[in-house]
Motif scaffolding. Structure first.
Motif: not given
Length: 61
Positions: A15-22, A24-30, A45-47
């Protein structure tokens, strides 16, 4: 079909590596959701974090 589990640290690093390239929102399922996991992911910075059950809630007859 099962799910492959990825470690929390691997997810945060990704997430840290791709955040600047994304844009839209980032959602993580756990399968596990604790305040500790939530804080670490939000710092990366996961939304949104969504917990899911690893076994089905309903079964077909």
């Amino acid at each position: 079909m099962g799910y492959d589990e990825v470690s929390l640290d691997t997810t945060i690093a990704t997430m840290t590596l791709i955040r600047s390239q994304v844009q839209g929102p980032i959602t993580v399922f756990t399968p596990r959701f604790t305040e500790h996991i939530q804080r670490k992911l939000y710092r990366a910075h996961v939304d949104d974090v969504i917990a899911f059950l690893s076994s089905p809630v309903f079964s077909a007859p």
